[in-house]
Design an enzyme around this catalytic site. Structure first.
Site, PDB file in Angstrom:
ATOM      1  N   TYR A   1      -7.458   5.470 -12.531  1.00  0.00           N
ATOM      2  CA  TYR A   1      -6.869   6.537 -12.827  1.00  0.00           C
ATOM      3  C   TYR A   1      -5.492   7.075 -12.322  1.00  0.00           C
ATOM      4  CZ  TYR A   1     -11.635   8.201 -14.294  1.00  0.00           C
ATOM      5  OH  TYR A   1     -12.875   8.292 -14.988  1.00  0.00           O
TER       6      TYR A   1
ATOM      7  N   CYS B   1     -19.015   7.322  -6.882  1.00  0.00           N
ATOM      8  CA  CYS B   1     -18.271   6.999  -8.044  1.00  0.00           C
ATOM      9  C   CYS B   1     -18.192   5.443  -8.414  1.00  0.00           C
ATOM     10  CB  CYS B   1     -16.847   7.370  -7.898  1.00  0.00           C
ATOM     11  SG  CYS B   1     -15.727   7.064  -9.391  1.00  0.00           S
TER      12      CYS B   1
ATOM     13  N   ARG C   1     -16.552  19.461 -22.398  1.00  0.00           N
ATOM     14  CA  ARG C   1     -15.633  18.504 -21.964  1.00  0.00           C
ATOM     15  C   ARG C   1     -14.301  18.236 -22.763  1.00  0.00           C
ATOM     16  NH1 ARG C   1     -16.953  12.031 -21.224  1.00  0.00           N
ATOM     17  NH2 ARG C   1     -14.713  11.147 -21.166  1.00  0.00           N
TER      18      ARG C   1
ATOM     19  N   ASN D   1     -19.377  15.032 -11.542  1.00  0.00           N
ATOM     20  CA  ASN D   1     -17.877  15.025 -11.709  1.00  0.00           C
ATOM     21  C   ASN D   1     -17.412  16.316 -11.612  1.00  0.00           C
ATOM     22  OD1 ASN D   1     -16.716  12.370 -11.446  1.00  0.00           O
ATOM     23  ND2 ASN D   1     -16.937  11.824 -13.458  1.00  0.00           N
TER      24      ASN D   1
ATOM     25  N   HIS E   1     -11.296   9.088  -7.603  1.00  0.00           N
ATOM     26  CA  HIS E   1     -10.354   9.056  -9.049  1.00  0.00           C
ATOM     27  C   HIS E   1      -9.105   9.104  -8.332  1.00  0.00           C
ATOM     28  CE1 HIS E   1     -13.496   9.928 -12.227  1.00  0.00           C
ATOM     29  NE2 HIS E   1     -13.748   8.769 -11.454  1.00  0.00           N
TER      30      HIS E   1
HETATM   31  C1  G6P Z   1     -15.703   6.323 -15.202  1.00  0.00           C
HETATM   32  C2  G6P Z   1     -15.680   7.313 -14.130  1.00  0.00           C
HETATM   33  C3  G6P Z   1     -16.824   8.413 -14.392  1.00  0.00           C
HETATM   34  C4  G6P Z   1     -16.666   8.936 -15.460  1.00  0.00           C
HETATM   35  C5  G6P Z   1     -16.933   7.991 -16.761  1.00  0.00           C
HETATM   36  C6  G6P Z   1     -16.555   8.588 -18.051  1.00  0.00           C
HETATM   37  O1  G6P Z   1     -16.717   5.559 -15.102  1.00  0.00           O
HETATM   38  O2  G6P Z   1     -15.762   6.819 -12.941  1.00  0.00           O
HETATM   39  O3  G6P Z   1     -16.735   9.352 -13.380  1.00  0.00           O
HETATM   40  O4  G6P Z   1     -17.874   9.870 -15.627  1.00  0.00           O
HETATM   41  O5  G6P Z   1     -15.904   6.830 -16.535  1.00  0.00           O
HETATM   42  O6  G6P Z   1     -16.862   7.640 -19.101  1.00  0.00           O
HETATM   43  P1  G6P Z   1     -16.841   8.458 -20.574  1.00  0.00           P
HETATM   44  O7  G6P Z   1     -17.725   7.041 -21.261  1.00  0.00           O
HETATM   45  O8  G6P Z   1     -17.870   9.272 -20.688  1.00  0.00           O
HETATM   46  O9  G6P Z   1     -15.685   8.702 -20.905  1.00  0.00           O
END
Ligand code: G6P
Length: 436
Positions: A254, A171, A96, A150, A201
């Site tokens: 988003y 989601c 990531r 995702n 998103h």
């Molecule tokens: C939001 C999105 C998810 C994503 C998450 C990431 O909830 O809808 O799709 O996985 O944020 O959160 P993080 O704490 O990993 O940045």
């Protein structure tokens, strides 16, 4: 005798698992679960053991008769399952972080799901989800795949178009938008209804109702006076008043990446050079979370989990499973095959929209045409997503190049090519479809 369900969680060692377990505990009276298989890969074994032990303590504290199984064997987890929940991350947080940093090097937004970061994540994930689906088809052909992995829309579209698995994509953004509206009006979430339309998103709340009354304008007036709305993982930049007035609908958090690309990029650059990219921040939060999870006296979902972006994840997942299992026929917002729901998009693509949820899965409610002001962006991103699915399945360089080139956040084919080449080079071990 009432049926009890077997749930398989792919990516069971995730720090989000206590959230999911908490959801099953809360739903227990309506949704009896006999077994939860938490499955992960060898590299995730340590996390799986920690999170699995916490899951066992949580279930015990709740006084429930749910067997928690920990396994590294995907077939064992999937075999005979009623629901397969997918929440895995190929390559872990290190991948990531690379996804976030590569685009930034070329002055492009670097985000986990939106833009080139999400594209890289999709390419890594597609071969893995296809393999999971093969096992579902063979070992649990009547199971529902609840896909949270995702980029959820792209992965769901892959499953819908390239496998025979029954799947619904999920989601937590839509439920968080409902929650935001509920908080603004100080009411329970059940009293709020949002007419959603869009992509994962990239979903807009076209109309907002409170107890049947259209409160869209009222809500937007409050949104622009500063009662801001975002999620933990997205910088809390204030919406421009005129943008919201001209849009006349509720954007999702988003949308900032598209409507405020320059400011969001500045913010990302600033963050990357101070506390780190979101992936780096999350890596530290995770370390802390796992320290907490190790504590043998912890037997609930710790509040610290709220530092993550996945708020209401279990609410969304367990409501969906409950409504399929109990044929509730209520309305939830999920990712499904378009099938003419949004007339401005092809039939065979995944969209995020309101659906009736029951034992036959998700039946979308008609949207019709969307206004031009959101149509163009939706169509452009969808075309990018279609090409990404194709590139991810076939491992075709030229399709991948076209996907990135037409993405609205990528300024030119030249930049697209540089980013693509970096992505392919840095992800070699996860991209078997591109080898040879
Ligand atoms: C939001 C999105 C998810 C994503 C998450 C990431 O909830 O809808 O799709 O996985 O944020 O959160 P993080 O704490 O990993 O940045």
């Amino acid at each position: 005798m009432t049926k009890k369900y077997k749930i398989a969680v792919i990516g069971g060692g995730s720090s989000y698992t206590p959230e999911l377990i908490d959801g099953f505990i809360k739903k227990a009276p309506e949704l009896p679960v006999s077994d939860i298989y938490l499955e992960d890969i060898e590299q995730g074994k340590e996390k799986l053991e920690i999170v699995g032990a916490l899951a066992e303590r949580m279930v015990k504290k709740a006084g429930l008769d749910i067997n928690i199984h920990l396994t590294l064997n995907q077939e064992e987890a999937i075999s005979g399952a009623d629901f397969v929940v997918s929440q895995f991350r190929v390559g872990g947080l290190d991948a990531r972080i690379r996804d976030e940093k590569i685009p930034l090097k070329y002055g492009v937004i670097g985000q986990e799901t939106t833009g080139p970061g999400g594209f890289a994540k999709a390419l890594r994930t597609i071969p893995v989800i296809m393999n999971i689906c093969k096992d579902i088809q063979r070992l649990a052909p009547s199971a529902w795949l609840i896909n949270f992995t995702n980029p959820s829309g792209i992965i769901t579209e892959t499953v819908l178009n390239h496998t025979k698995v029954k799947a619904v994509g999920l989601c937590n953004v839509p439920v968080n938008m409902i929650n935001y509206v509920a908080q603004v009006f100080e009411v329970e979430m059940e009293r709020v209804y949002i007419e959603f339309a869009g992509l994962n998103h990239l979903v807009w709340g076209q109309k907002i109702y409170l107890d049947g009354e259209d409160v869209t304008e009222k809500l937007l007036d409050i949104l622009i006076t500063g009662k801001n709305f975002t999620m933990k993982n997205i910088p809390d930049l204030i919406w421009d008043k005129d943008l919201i007035k001209s849009l006349g609908m509720l954007p999702c958090p988003y949308h900032r990446y598209y409507y405020m690309s320059d400011k969001m990029l500045e913010e990302e650059i600033k963050e990357a050079s101070s506390e780190g990219t979101r992936g780096e921040v999350v890596k530290n939060i995770e370390k802390e979370l796992f320290k907490l999870y190790k504590n043998p006296s912890l037997d609930i979902k710790p509040p610290e989990l709220e530092k993550r972006g996945g708020a209401l994840y279990s609410y969304a997942a367990c409501n969906l499973i409950d409504s399929i299992a109990n044929n509730k026929k209520d309305i939830q917002t999920v990712n499904v095959r378009n099938n003419g729901t949004i007339l401005d998009l092809p039939e065979d693509v995944a969209i995020e929209t309101n659906c009736i949820i029951g034992k036959n899965g998700a039946s979308p409610l008609t949207v019709g045409h969307v206004p031009a002001k959101i149509r163009g962006l939706m169509q452009a991103v969808k075309a990018y997503e279609q090409l990404t699915v194709e590139a991810g399945v076939k491992g075709d360089y030229y399709t991948a190049l076209q996907a990135l080139t037409i993405h609205p956040l990528v300024p030119s084919a030249d930049v697209a090519k540089k980013i693509l080449d970096d992505i392919l080079r840095q992800n070699k071990e996860f991209l078997p479809q591109f080898q040879g």
